[in-house]
Structures are given as structure tokens and as C-alpha cells.
Design a protein around this motif. Structure first.
Motif, PDB file in Angstrom:
ATOM      1  N   ARG A  66      71.510  41.096  20.797  1.00  0.00           N
ATOM      2  CA  ARG A  66      72.842  40.617  20.432  1.00  0.00           C
ATOM      3  C   ARG A  66      73.695  40.450  21.691  1.00  0.00           C
ATOM      4  O   ARG A  66      73.557  41.196  22.656  1.00  0.00           O
ATOM      5  CB  ARG A  66      73.516  41.581  19.467  1.00  0.00           C
ATOM      6  N   VAL A  67      74.596  39.456  21.632  1.00  0.00           N
ATOM      7  CA  VAL A  67      75.501  39.182  22.737  1.00  0.00           C
ATOM      8  C   VAL A  67      76.881  38.914  22.156  1.00  0.00           C
ATOM      9  O   VAL A  67      77.007  38.236  21.132  1.00  0.00           O
ATOM     10  CB  VAL A  67      75.031  37.957  23.562  1.00  0.00           C
ATOM     11  N   VAL A  68      77.901  39.440  22.818  1.00  0.00           N
ATOM     12  CA  VAL A  68      79.291  39.193  22.425  1.00  0.00           C
ATOM     13  C   VAL A  68      79.916  38.287  23.478  1.00  0.00           C
ATOM     14  O   VAL A  68      79.870  38.586  24.674  1.00  0.00           O
ATOM     15  CB  VAL A  68      80.100  40.502  22.313  1.00  0.00           C
ATOM     16  N   PHE A  69      80.506  37.180  23.011  1.00  0.00           N
ATOM     17  CA  PHE A  69      81.213  36.251  23.883  1.00  0.00           C
ATOM     18  C   PHE A  69      82.705  36.319  23.572  1.00  0.00           C
ATOM     19  O   PHE A  69      83.095  36.443  22.403  1.00  0.00           O
ATOM     20  CB  PHE A  69      80.742  34.808  23.642  1.00  0.00           C
ATOM     21  N   ASN A  70      83.513  36.219  24.612  1.00  0.00           N
ATOM     22  CA  ASN A  70      84.960  36.117  24.434  1.00  0.00           C
ATOM     23  C   ASN A  70      85.311  34.638  24.367  1.00  0.00           C
ATOM     24  O   ASN A  70      84.912  33.863  25.233  1.00  0.00           O
ATOM     25  CB  ASN A  70      85.690  36.789  25.596  1.00  0.00           C
ATOM     26  N   ILE A  71      86.061  34.282  23.336  1.00  0.00           N
ATOM     27  CA  ILE A  71      86.407  32.878  23.095  1.00  0.00           C
ATOM     28  C   ILE A  71      87.921  32.713  23.185  1.00  0.00           C
ATOM     29  O   ILE A  71      88.669  33.595  22.749  1.00  0.00           O
ATOM     30  CB  ILE A  71      85.914  32.427  21.693  1.00  0.00           C
ATOM     31  N   ALA A  72      88.371  31.585  23.697  1.00  0.00           N
ATOM     32  CA  ALA A  72      89.795  31.238  23.786  1.00  0.00           C
ATOM     33  C   ALA A  72      90.557  32.274  24.603  1.00  0.00           C
ATOM     34  O   ALA A  72      91.547  32.843  24.149  1.00  0.00           O
ATOM     35  CB  ALA A  72      90.410  31.050  22.406  1.00  0.00           C
ATOM     36  N   GLY A  73      90.079  32.518  25.804  1.00  0.00           N
ATOM     37  CA  GLY A  73      90.767  33.462  26.672  1.00  0.00           C
ATOM     38  C   GLY A  73      90.778  34.878  26.128  1.00  0.00           C
ATOM     39  O   GLY A  73      91.767  35.589  26.258  1.00  0.00           O
ATOM     40  N   ASN A  74      89.688  35.253  25.478  1.00  0.00           N
ATOM     41  CA  ASN A  74      89.504  36.596  24.920  1.00  0.00           C
ATOM     42  C   ASN A  74      90.328  36.843  23.653  1.00  0.00           C
ATOM     43  O   ASN A  74      90.537  37.976  23.248  1.00  0.00           O
ATOM     44  CB  ASN A  74      89.798  37.664  25.977  1.00  0.00           C
ATOM     45  N   LYS A  75      90.780  35.769  23.018  1.00  0.00           N
ATOM     46  CA  LYS A  75      91.539  35.905  21.764  1.00  0.00           C
ATOM     47  C   LYS A  75      90.599  36.171  20.588  1.00  0.00           C
ATOM     48  O   LYS A  75      90.960  36.851  19.636  1.00  0.00           O
ATOM     49  CB  LYS A  75      92.346  34.631  21.510  1.00  0.00           C
TER      50      LYS A  75
END
Length: 100
Positions: A58-67
Motif C-alpha cells: 500500500r502507498v499513501v499519496f498526498n493530493i492537492a497540496g496535502n489537502k
């Protein structure tokens, strides 16, 4: 990489007008990931330095400037990325990232 399923991403911003700002950053992640050729978690980290590598592929990505947070499960040998979750940080804090 083959991504399963973009419909889950689209539903996130289409079903809730509060999240309309997630569309462009999420589609940018999608386009970049679609062109990727990841064979290890290190390859993901090279391309997305702020990604968090978890157990069980599993991988967690931050999207929209970590929003927003996007959790995927990657089958590296088959080059498939499964969308498991997209949501706000508050929603992310309520889930078990290891089982979602």
C-alpha cells in the motif's frame, strides 16, 4: 501502470461539490501514474517523494497540496494500481490504512 478504477476518483469530486478542487490534482496524479513503470516501492518514492510506503504493497499519496489522501495497493509484477481510498485528512484518520 494500469489503474483500477478511475471511476472511484471521479466519484469523489463529482458526488461532493466541496471536493471539486480535487479534480485537477487527482487527474494529474492519474496521468503521471499511468505513464509510470514501478517495479518496487523505491521506484514510487523516486517519482513521488512525499508518498508514504506502507506494508502489504500500500502507498499513501498526498493530493492537492496535502489537502486529500489517496491510498492505493500496487501489484508490482503485474503493474496494476488499485485505488483503495480517497478522502480528506479527517476521513483518512478514521480508517485503518492496512486493511482498506
Amino acid at each position: 501502470m494500469r489503474i483500477i478504477a478511475i471511476s472511484r476518483l471521479k466519484a469523489f469530486w463529482k458526488d461532493n461539490p466541496d471536493f471539486f478542487d480535487a479534480e485537477e490534482p487527482t487527474l494529474a496524479w492519474y496521468r503521471q501514474t499511468e505513464k509510470a513503470d514501478w517495479d518496487t516501492p523505491n521506484a514510487v518514492k523516486k517519482e513521488f517523494g512525499n508518498a508514504s510506503i506502507l506494508k502489504d504493497s500500500r502507498v499513501v499519496f498526498n493530493i492537492a497540496g496535502n489537502k486529500y489522501r489517496l491510498i492505493v495497493k500496487i501489484n508490482y509484477p503485474y503493474k496494476v494500481v488499485y485505488i483503495r481510498f480517497i478522502g480528506t485528512h479527517a476521513e483518512y484518520d478514521k480508517i485503518d490504512v492496512d486493511t482498506i
